[in-house]
Design an enzyme around this catalytic site. Sequence first.
Site, PDB file in Angstrom:
ATOM      1  N   LYS A  54     -45.000 -32.951 -41.183  1.00  0.00           N
ATOM      2  CA  LYS A  54     -44.262 -33.167 -42.374  1.00  0.00           C
ATOM      3  C   LYS A  54     -44.617 -33.126 -43.530  1.00  0.00           C
ATOM      4  CE  LYS A  54     -44.732 -38.080 -41.871  1.00  0.00           C
ATOM      5  NZ  LYS A  54     -45.136 -38.052 -40.575  1.00  0.00           N
ATOM      6  N   ARG A 100     -40.496 -45.932 -42.585  1.00  0.00           N
ATOM      7  CA  ARG A 100     -41.312 -46.122 -40.972  1.00  0.00           C
ATOM      8  C   ARG A 100     -40.776 -47.461 -40.296  1.00  0.00           C
ATOM      9  NH1 ARG A 100     -45.762 -42.406 -43.509  1.00  0.00           N
ATOM     10  NH2 ARG A 100     -47.311 -42.842 -41.905  1.00  0.00           N
ATOM     11  N   ARG A 154     -57.135 -31.645 -38.970  1.00  0.00           N
ATOM     12  CA  ARG A 154     -56.897 -32.007 -40.402  1.00  0.00           C
ATOM     13  C   ARG A 154     -57.935 -32.311 -40.983  1.00  0.00           C
ATOM     14  NH1 ARG A 154     -51.287 -35.254 -40.406  1.00  0.00           N
ATOM     15  NH2 ARG A 154     -52.549 -36.893 -40.482  1.00  0.00           N
ATOM     16  N   ARG A 164     -59.370 -37.604 -43.399  1.00  0.00           N
ATOM     17  CA  ARG A 164     -59.327 -38.592 -44.233  1.00  0.00           C
ATOM     18  C   ARG A 164     -59.832 -39.505 -42.597  1.00  0.00           C
ATOM     19  NH1 ARG A 164     -52.367 -38.136 -43.710  1.00  0.00           N
ATOM     20  NH2 ARG A 164     -52.673 -39.758 -43.337  1.00  0.00           N
ATOM     21  N   ARG A 177     -52.407 -45.882 -35.104  1.00  0.00           N
ATOM     22  CA  ARG A 177     -51.581 -45.280 -35.917  1.00  0.00           C
ATOM     23  C   ARG A 177     -49.974 -44.668 -35.121  1.00  0.00           C
ATOM     24  NH1 ARG A 177     -53.901 -40.771 -39.767  1.00  0.00           N
ATOM     25  NH2 ARG A 177     -52.429 -40.345 -40.196  1.00  0.00           N
TER      26      ARG A 177
HETATM   27  P1  AMP Z   1     -49.791 -41.076 -43.746  1.00  0.00           P
HETATM   28  O1  AMP Z   1     -50.123 -39.249 -44.602  1.00  0.00           O
HETATM   29  O2  AMP Z   1     -47.943 -40.938 -44.130  1.00  0.00           O
HETATM   30  O3  AMP Z   1     -49.807 -40.377 -42.581  1.00  0.00           O
HETATM   31  O4  AMP Z   1     -49.486 -42.451 -44.128  1.00  0.00           O
HETATM   32  C1  AMP Z   1     -51.107 -42.730 -44.047  1.00  0.00           C
HETATM   33  C2  AMP Z   1     -50.616 -44.625 -43.897  1.00  0.00           C
HETATM   34  O5  AMP Z   1     -50.288 -44.927 -45.309  1.00  0.00           O
HETATM   35  C3  AMP Z   1     -50.107 -45.344 -42.885  1.00  0.00           C
HETATM   36  O6  AMP Z   1     -50.866 -45.216 -42.155  1.00  0.00           O
HETATM   37  C4  AMP Z   1     -49.838 -46.350 -43.218  1.00  0.00           C
HETATM   38  O7  AMP Z   1     -50.782 -47.594 -43.551  1.00  0.00           O
HETATM   39  C5  AMP Z   1     -49.564 -46.106 -44.706  1.00  0.00           C
HETATM   40  N1  AMP Z   1     -47.995 -45.679 -44.999  1.00  0.00           N
HETATM   41  C6  AMP Z   1     -47.673 -45.011 -45.471  1.00  0.00           C
HETATM   42  N2  AMP Z   1     -46.397 -44.886 -45.474  1.00  0.00           N
HETATM   43  C7  AMP Z   1     -45.856 -45.730 -45.476  1.00  0.00           C
HETATM   44  C8  AMP Z   1     -44.799 -46.607 -44.915  1.00  0.00           C
HETATM   45  N3  AMP Z   1     -43.932 -45.466 -45.410  1.00  0.00           N
HETATM   46  N4  AMP Z   1     -44.515 -47.448 -44.502  1.00  0.00           N
HETATM   47  C9  AMP Z   1     -46.269 -48.327 -44.191  1.00  0.00           C
HETATM   48  N5  AMP Z   1     -47.374 -47.918 -44.789  1.00  0.00           N
HETATM   49  C10 AMP Z   1     -46.778 -46.528 -45.439  1.00  0.00           C
END
Ligand code: AMP
Length: 225
Positions: free
Chosen positions: A20, A95, A133, A166, A177
């Site tokens: 994404k 999400r 990554r 990360r 996750r």
């Molecule tokens: P990502 O970079 O999109 O994989 O997001 C990393 C982390 O941020 C996730 O594992 C959640 O802890 C938090 N996060 C990101 N987007 C959301 C969302 N829309 N709702 C809730 N938590 C989020």
Amino acid sequence: MADPNPRQCLILFGPPGSGKGTQAKFLNQSLGWAHISTGDMLRAHLAAGDALGQEIAAVMQSGALVSDQTVNRMVEERIKEPDCEKGFILDGYPRTVSQAKLLSELLAAQRIPAVVIHLKVDYNVIISRIAGRRQCLTCGALYSVTSNAPTISEVCDYDGSKLIVREDDRPEVVERRLKAYEEQTEPVLAYFKQAGFTVEEIQGDDASPQVIARRIEKSIQEVSV
Ligand code: AMP
């Protein structure tokens, strides 16, 4: 009469590691729509160590989701910014079904047309992508040690910063996750379909990121968002 609100919304939907973020960066360049990554916005708060950053640190480090209220508020404010005038790409939001409902209301109230791109990626590919990554915290560039390695190992091509893994890409957190995705995020797809959103299925693991970006652009043109 021309629609007074020309803004459009592209929702990139898929599990962690489905591409994404990479696709959002490509589409941001080609379409000129703002890239809104809730994960990046939350990580910026963590890095700043502000009140919100302190509040969400433990949840994010565990791989669980931050509260709907927090992310909904962030997105609601973010899409008012001038760079979203033409359109915006949502990466990692919504999400949960509750986030999807709020987004749906926001879009309807502002008559913003939307299309959902569901990036389909094999589970084993996800695991190996996440393991490889790397990210530059200075400019946000994403790398993969297997398919898109930096010229100098662990160093950003653009600004020479040291690349990082990360915190939540570590194996013990990835499992959590993926579980959050299965339990809380996957049901959002059914919600989108039932609520009448256009959902385009795109295979996201059998070609280069550039080719996948072209597939997405083509499908957006076809449904003429
Ligand atoms: P990502 O970079 O999109 O994989 O997001 C990393 C982390 O941020 C996730 O594992 C959640 O802890 C938090 N996060 C990101 N987007 C959301 C969302 N829309 N709702 C809730 N938590 C989020």
